[in-house]
Design a protein around this motif. Structure first.
Motif: not given
Ligand SMILES: Cc1ncc(COP(=O)(O)O)c(C=O)c1O
Length: 465
Positions: A158, A168, A171-172, A303, A325, A328, A330
């Motif tokens: 990250s 990022v 957690d993503n 993102d 990554a 949406r 995830q």
């Protein structure tokens, strides 16, 4: 000082690349440059060292910093193959297994698979990091590191992404078994069998195999050897076909090695966002620029771009550490990764964390980018020297492969078979296409230690041509 030296290095790199300084020109002395710009001597020296690491400058004893000679590339770049764009299932990938088997055979000269020779990899540092991880985390390494993977590795990744202008959260991110698994998860998350996926043409054959294995259809978009996927062609394709995802490698694509300009990146992201089509970015070569600062990421512009990458081209393909990554997607990807193989092996994740934490990764990158640049130059010069006139050669800006268009009526499949019979492995053009285009093309990997054996292999290939 960090930012000041980098600004100066970037500015001088752009000047050199634009021809403002020519090969052999001497840069202003450190003291002069510092005075001229109102910077400290230490800042200028660090900037010059950075340019040296990027392969743009060389120090000549006591006489200063000089612009390095650029490769004497006299060959034209390969042409862009434009054909009717129509979705089709992937065919003709069976040759790849032979190539992959050859990659593990020490008797074969390895110019085929894009696997760096061990001499390009920090094997000693990896050994130490693995040992340290095994000792420090004895209990943990005996257990699963369930999806989404080791938290400390995700934290470091990250941070690196933030340095590349891409926010990022740890957690993503989901840790994967290399970039290949990341690409598989990305496509599984956004498509169903029978869907159409737009891809660069030529493209990395592993992606074609994922498309084939998921029962998808490939829509090959012509790709410019300098600037990447043609956005005009993509726009046309999107207006004609129900494209459900688009996969691109904007930074030093495989096999072309091209770098998509920032303006194209913005346009590409906007084009797909407007149509709500998932965009998958493969950034496996992004850290391997020859002369620029690290290029930007599509993920930094939106993102919801799904970013896939790994350390296979920088640290070691054998560690099998990659990441995705998924934006949406995830939760879906985290779950699919768990279902697929529960976890990525624990020790390599912790060893890679160690290499990121103790600075070895960054130090290694500074060295290996120059090494790859030199290896590409040497191979290019040898191809120009030995191969028949009319051979066209790509000019990658990063990574370590070159893409050749061979003159005359050459069948690169037949060439690859004959070469293998002589103990030389090359990657024939058609495996980089869903519909076996590029019969006259071939890819050579340059990440091999130069020797008379390699030179003889090139002479033999030229003989076969
Ligand atoms: C563009 C590209 N993506 C993905 C991969 C697969 O990477 P990994 O070994 O990390 O699975 C490769 C390997 O050659 C590649 O060239």
């Amino acid at each position: 000082m960090d930012i000041l030296y980098r600004k100066l290095a970037d500015e001088l790199a752009s000047l050199i690349n634009a021809g403002g300084f020519q090969s052999g020109d001497r840069l202003p002395g450190v003291r002069n440059q510092a005075q001229l710009r109102g910077l400290s001597i230490a800042t200028v020296i660090t900037a010059y060292r950075q340019l040296e690491d990027w392969g743009l400058l060389e120090v000549r004893n006591r006489s200063g910093f000089y612009v390095k000679a650029k490769p004497a590339v006299a060959a034209a770049p390969p042409r862009i193959v434009v054909t009717t764009m129509r979705p089709a299932p992937v065919t003709g990938q069976d040759m790849v297994l032979q190539l992959i088997k050859a990659a593990n055979d020490p008797a074969v000269v390895q110019l085929g698979a894009a696997v760096p020779a061990a001499e390009f990899l920090p094997t000693r540092a990896i050994e130490q990091a693995l040992t340290k991880a095994a000792r420090q985390y004895r209990v943990r390494t005996a257990n699963y590191e369930f999806s989404p993977g080791a938290p400390e590795l995700r934290r470091h990744l990250s941070r690196r992404l933030a340095d590349a202008g891409c926010a990022v959260h740890p957690d993503n991110l989901v840790i994967t078994n290399g970039c290949q698994e990341a690409l598989t998860l990305a496509l599984r998350a956004v498509t169903s069998p029978g869907d159409v996926v737009a891809i660069e043409s030529p493209t990395f054959y592993g992606l074609l195999q994922v498309i084939e294995s998921l029962g998808l259809e490939a829509l090959e978009i012509p790709t410019n050897p300098h600037s990447g996927m043609s956005l005009e062609a993509l726009e046309l394709a999107l207006s004609r076909w129900p494209v459900k995802a688009c996969v691109v490698t904007p930074n030093f694509s495989n096999p072309l090695g091209c770098l998509m300009p920032d303006a194209h990146k913005q346009k590409l992201v906007a084009m797909l966002k407007a149509r709500d089509i998932p965009l998958i970015e493969d950034d496996i070569y992004g850290d391997l620029s020859f002369s620029h600062a690290r290029p930007s990421l599509l993920k930094g512009l939106d993102d919801n771009v799904i970013l896939c990458s790994s350390i296979s081209k920088t640290l070691s393909p054998g560690l099998r550490v990659g990441w995705i990554a998924p934006g949406r997607y995830q939760d879906k990807v985290e779950y699919m990764k768990y279902v697929l193989n529960l976890a990525t092996t624990t020790i390599p994740q912790l060893a890679v964390t160690e290499l990121l934490e103790n600075g070895q990764y960054e130090r290694h990158l500074r060295r290996v980018r120059g090494d790859y640049a030199q290896a590409v130059t040497r191979m290019t010069e040898a191809v120009i020297h030995y191969f028949p006139e009319g051979t066209k050669i790509s000019r990658p800006e990063g990574g370590f492969v070159i893409w050749l268009e061979l003159p005359g009526d050459v069948d690169s499949f037949a060439l690859a078979r004959k070469a293998l019979a002589q103990g030389i492995s090359i990657a024939p053009g058609p495996i980089f296409s869903a519909s076996q285009k590029y019969r006259q093309f071939t890819r050579l990997s340059c990440a091999c230690v130069w020797s008379s054996r390699i030179e003889r292999a090139l002479v033999s290939l030229a003989g076969l041509l």
